[in-house]
Design a protein around this motif. Structure first.
Motif, PDB file in Angstrom:
ATOM      1  N   CYS A   9     109.998  54.114 -26.152  1.00  0.00           N
ATOM      2  CA  CYS A   9     110.430  55.343 -26.814  1.00  0.00           C
ATOM      3  C   CYS A   9     109.186  56.002 -27.407  1.00  0.00           C
ATOM      4  CB  CYS A   9     111.430  55.016 -27.910  1.00  0.00           C
ATOM      5  SG  CYS A   9     111.826  56.420 -28.973  1.00  0.00           S
ATOM      6  N   PRO A  10     109.012  57.306 -27.229  1.00  0.00           N
ATOM      7  CA  PRO A  10     107.832  57.967 -27.768  1.00  0.00           C
ATOM      8  C   PRO A  10     107.818  58.018 -29.300  1.00  0.00           C
ATOM      9  CG  PRO A  10     109.314  59.587 -26.827  1.00  0.00           C
ATOM     10  CD  PRO A  10     109.862  58.235 -26.493  1.00  0.00           C
ATOM     11  N   CYS A  11     108.959  57.782 -29.922  1.00  0.00           N
ATOM     12  CA  CYS A  11     109.030  57.829 -31.377  1.00  0.00           C
ATOM     13  C   CYS A  11     108.818  56.453 -32.000  1.00  0.00           C
ATOM     14  CB  CYS A  11     110.371  58.413 -31.808  1.00  0.00           C
ATOM     15  SG  CYS A  11     110.530  58.616 -33.592  1.00  0.00           S
ATOM     16  N   CYS A  12     109.647  55.480 -31.662  1.00  0.00           N
ATOM     17  CA  CYS A  12     109.577  54.172 -32.313  1.00  0.00           C
ATOM     18  C   CYS A  12     108.753  53.142 -31.544  1.00  0.00           C
ATOM     19  CB  CYS A  12     110.972  53.625 -32.566  1.00  0.00           C
ATOM     20  SG  CYS A  12     111.901  53.166 -31.074  1.00  0.00           S
ATOM     21  N   GLY A  13     108.541  53.369 -30.248  1.00  0.00           N
ATOM     22  CA  GLY A  13     107.722  52.459 -29.456  1.00  0.00           C
ATOM     23  C   GLY A  13     108.459  51.283 -28.841  1.00  0.00           C
ATOM     24  N   TYR A  14     109.753  51.153 -29.099  1.00  0.00           N
ATOM     25  CA  TYR A  14     110.516  50.050 -28.507  1.00  0.00           C
ATOM     26  C   TYR A  14     110.862  50.363 -27.050  1.00  0.00           C
ATOM     27  CZ  TYR A  14     111.104  47.836 -33.044  1.00  0.00           C
ATOM     28  OH  TYR A  14     110.875  47.209 -34.236  1.00  0.00           O
ATOM     29  N   ASN A  19     114.967  54.414 -16.719  1.00  0.00           N
ATOM     30  CA  ASN A  19     114.552  55.315 -15.643  1.00  0.00           C
ATOM     31  C   ASN A  19     113.071  55.679 -15.723  1.00  0.00           C
ATOM     32  OD1 ASN A  19     115.337  56.579 -13.289  1.00  0.00           O
ATOM     33  ND2 ASN A  19     115.784  58.519 -14.313  1.00  0.00           N
ATOM     34  N   LYS A  20     112.241  54.707 -16.124  1.00  0.00           N
ATOM     35  CA  LYS A  20     110.788  54.903 -16.252  1.00  0.00           C
ATOM     36  C   LYS A  20     110.419  56.086 -17.141  1.00  0.00           C
ATOM     37  CE  LYS A  20     109.959  52.613 -11.935  1.00  0.00           C
ATOM     38  NZ  LYS A  20     109.709  52.716 -10.530  1.00  0.00           N
ATOM     39  N   GLY A  21     111.225  56.306 -18.173  1.00  0.00           N
ATOM     40  CA  GLY A  21     110.960  57.371 -19.133  1.00  0.00           C
ATOM     41  C   GLY A  21     111.497  58.726 -18.739  1.00  0.00           C
ATOM     42  N   ASP A  22     111.964  58.858 -17.520  1.00  0.00           N
ATOM     43  CA  ASP A  22     112.508  60.137 -17.040  1.00  0.00           C
ATOM     44  C   ASP A  22     114.000  60.168 -17.343  1.00  0.00           C
ATOM     45  OD1 ASP A  22     112.677  62.610 -15.829  1.00  0.00           O
ATOM     46  OD2 ASP A  22     112.801  61.796 -13.801  1.00  0.00           O
ATOM     47  N   ALA A  23     114.316  60.309 -18.617  1.00  0.00           N
ATOM     48  CA  ALA A  23     115.701  60.196 -19.065  1.00  0.00           C
ATOM     49  C   ALA A  23     116.030  61.349 -20.008  1.00  0.00           C
ATOM     50  CB  ALA A  23     115.914  58.852 -19.738  1.00  0.00           C
ATOM     51  N   LEU A  24     116.062  62.546 -19.480  1.00  0.00           N
ATOM     52  CA  LEU A  24     116.319  63.738 -20.285  1.00  0.00           C
ATOM     53  C   LEU A  24     117.595  63.579 -21.095  1.00  0.00           C
ATOM     54  CD1 LEU A  24     115.585  66.646 -21.042  1.00  0.00           C
ATOM     55  CD2 LEU A  24     116.945  67.400 -19.108  1.00  0.00           C
ATOM     56  N   ALA A  25     117.495  63.876 -22.375  1.00  0.00           N
ATOM     57  CA  ALA A  25     118.612  63.859 -23.319  1.00  0.00           C
ATOM     58  C   ALA A  25     119.143  62.454 -23.617  1.00  0.00           C
ATOM     59  CB  ALA A  25     119.738  64.769 -22.860  1.00  0.00           C
ATOM     60  N   TYR A  26     118.424  61.410 -23.217  1.00  0.00           N
ATOM     61  CA  TYR A  26     118.799  60.046 -23.580  1.00  0.00           C
ATOM     62  C   TYR A  26     118.415  59.830 -25.042  1.00  0.00           C
ATOM     63  CZ  TYR A  26     118.997  54.966 -23.651  1.00  0.00           C
ATOM     64  OH  TYR A  26     119.303  53.672 -23.965  1.00  0.00           O
ATOM     65  N   ILE A  27     119.286  59.215 -25.812  1.00  0.00           N
ATOM     66  CA  ILE A  27     119.025  58.971 -27.230  1.00  0.00           C
ATOM     67  C   ILE A  27     118.663  57.506 -27.433  1.00  0.00           C
ATOM     68  CG2 ILE A  27     120.010  59.001 -29.549  1.00  0.00           C
ATOM     69  CD1 ILE A  27     121.804  61.319 -28.583  1.00  0.00           C
ATOM     70  N   CYS A  28     117.494  57.292 -28.024  1.00  0.00           N
ATOM     71  CA  CYS A  28     117.045  55.931 -28.306  1.00  0.00           C
ATOM     72  C   CYS A  28     118.012  55.290 -29.308  1.00  0.00           C
ATOM     73  CB  CYS A  28     115.630  55.961 -28.880  1.00  0.00           C
ATOM     74  SG  CYS A  28     115.052  54.334 -29.426  1.00  0.00           S
ATOM     75  N   PRO A  29     118.544  54.118 -28.986  1.00  0.00           N
ATOM     76  CA  PRO A  29     119.482  53.464 -29.904  1.00  0.00           C
ATOM     77  C   PRO A  29     118.815  52.862 -31.136  1.00  0.00           C
ATOM     78  CG  PRO A  29     119.123  52.109 -27.964  1.00  0.00           C
ATOM     79  CD  PRO A  29     118.393  53.386 -27.732  1.00  0.00           C
ATOM     80  N   VAL A  30     117.494  52.791 -31.166  1.00  0.00           N
ATOM     81  CA  VAL A  30     116.789  52.237 -32.315  1.00  0.00           C
ATOM     82  C   VAL A  30     116.495  53.320 -33.354  1.00  0.00           C
ATOM     83  CG1 VAL A  30     114.678  51.084 -33.092  1.00  0.00           C
ATOM     84  CG2 VAL A  30     115.788  50.357 -30.978  1.00  0.00           C
ATOM     85  N   CYS A  31     115.891  54.430 -32.908  1.00  0.00           N
ATOM     86  CA  CYS A  31     115.450  55.449 -33.873  1.00  0.00           C
ATOM     87  C   CYS A  31     116.203  56.777 -33.760  1.00  0.00           C
ATOM     88  CB  CYS A  31     113.953  55.706 -33.707  1.00  0.00           C
ATOM     89  SG  CYS A  31     113.523  56.513 -32.142  1.00  0.00           S
ATOM     90  N   MET A  32     117.067  56.894 -32.769  1.00  0.00           N
ATOM     91  CA  MET A  32     117.899  58.084 -32.548  1.00  0.00           C
ATOM     92  C   MET A  32     117.112  59.306 -32.047  1.00  0.00           C
ATOM     93  SD  MET A  32     120.624  56.529 -33.106  1.00  0.00           S
ATOM     94  CE  MET A  32     121.797  57.826 -32.802  1.00  0.00           C
ATOM     95  N   TRP A  33     115.881  59.115 -31.564  1.00  0.00           N
ATOM     96  CA  TRP A  33     115.124  60.221 -30.974  1.00  0.00           C
ATOM     97  C   TRP A  33     115.734  60.553 -29.623  1.00  0.00           C
ATOM     98  CZ3 TRP A  33     111.800  63.881 -32.229  1.00  0.00           C
ATOM     99  CH2 TRP A  33     111.131  64.563 -31.213  1.00  0.00           C
ATOM    100  N   GLU A  34     116.021  61.823 -29.400  1.00  0.00           N
ATOM    101  CA  GLU A  34     116.561  62.264 -28.121  1.00  0.00           C
ATOM    102  C   GLU A  34     115.395  62.674 -27.224  1.00  0.00           C
ATOM    103  OE1 GLU A  34     120.004  65.208 -26.320  1.00  0.00           O
ATOM    104  OE2 GLU A  34     119.749  65.031 -28.474  1.00  0.00           O
ATOM    105  N   ILE A  35     115.293  62.065 -26.070  1.00  0.00           N
ATOM    106  CA  ILE A  35     114.170  62.298 -25.164  1.00  0.00           C
ATOM    107  C   ILE A  35     114.169  63.756 -24.724  1.00  0.00           C
ATOM    108  CG2 ILE A  35     113.101  61.647 -22.965  1.00  0.00           C
ATOM    109  CD1 ILE A  35     113.084  59.483 -25.204  1.00  0.00           C
ATOM    110  N   ASP A  36     113.055  64.406 -24.975  1.00  0.00           N
ATOM    111  CA  ASP A  36     112.878  65.821 -24.645  1.00  0.00           C
ATOM    112  C   ASP A  36     111.671  65.937 -23.714  1.00  0.00           C
ATOM    113  OD1 ASP A  36     112.512  68.551 -24.519  1.00  0.00           O
ATOM    114  OD2 ASP A  36     112.794  68.875 -26.666  1.00  0.00           O
ATOM    115  N   LEU A  37     111.932  66.092 -22.442  1.00  0.00           N
ATOM    116  CA  LEU A  37     110.863  66.152 -21.447  1.00  0.00           C
ATOM    117  C   LEU A  37     110.125  67.479 -21.455  1.00  0.00           C
ATOM    118  CD1 LEU A  37     112.732  64.453 -18.454  1.00  0.00           C
ATOM    119  CD2 LEU A  37     111.186  63.397 -20.101  1.00  0.00           C
ATOM    120  N   PHE A  38     110.585  68.431 -22.250  1.00  0.00           N
ATOM    121  CA  PHE A  38     110.003  69.766 -22.233  1.00  0.00           C
ATOM    122  C   PHE A  38     108.926  69.990 -23.298  1.00  0.00           C
ATOM    123  CE2 PHE A  38     114.279  70.156 -20.447  1.00  0.00           C
ATOM    124  CZ  PHE A  38     113.937  70.588 -19.179  1.00  0.00           C
ATOM    125  N   ILE A  39     108.836  69.106 -24.291  1.00  0.00           N
ATOM    126  CA  ILE A  39     107.784  69.293 -25.293  1.00  0.00           C
ATOM    127  C   ILE A  39     106.454  68.815 -24.710  1.00  0.00           C
ATOM    128  CG2 ILE A  39     109.288  69.238 -27.316  1.00  0.00           C
ATOM    129  CD1 ILE A  39     108.485  66.356 -27.765  1.00  0.00           C
TER     130      ILE A  39
END
Length: 70
Positions: A9-14, A19-39
């Protein structure tokens, strides 16, 4: 609960992102960061995360949120 992903996870590191990080709008269950491939940088605000930047989210996760301590 077992949480397995193949990318950090780009936020918490767990390893929680599938899908090798290609998981648009997937929410990390540890820190709740929603993967945003557009930033493009850690300082850019993320529409998927209510305008928070990745840098701000990491600060919040680490307990250094200036707003929370006010």
């Amino acid at each position: 609960i077992e949480i397995k992903g193949d990318s950090k996870c780009p936020c918490c590191g767990y390893l929680t992102i599938p899908n090798k990080g290609d998981a648009l709008a997937y929410i990390c269950p540890v820190c709740m960061w929603e993967i945003d491939l557009f930033i493009k940088s850690d300082d850019e605000s993320s529409d998927l995360n209510k305008g928070l930047s990745l840098k701000e989210a990491r600060e919040n996760l680490n307990g250094s949120c200036k707003v929370c301590k006010a």
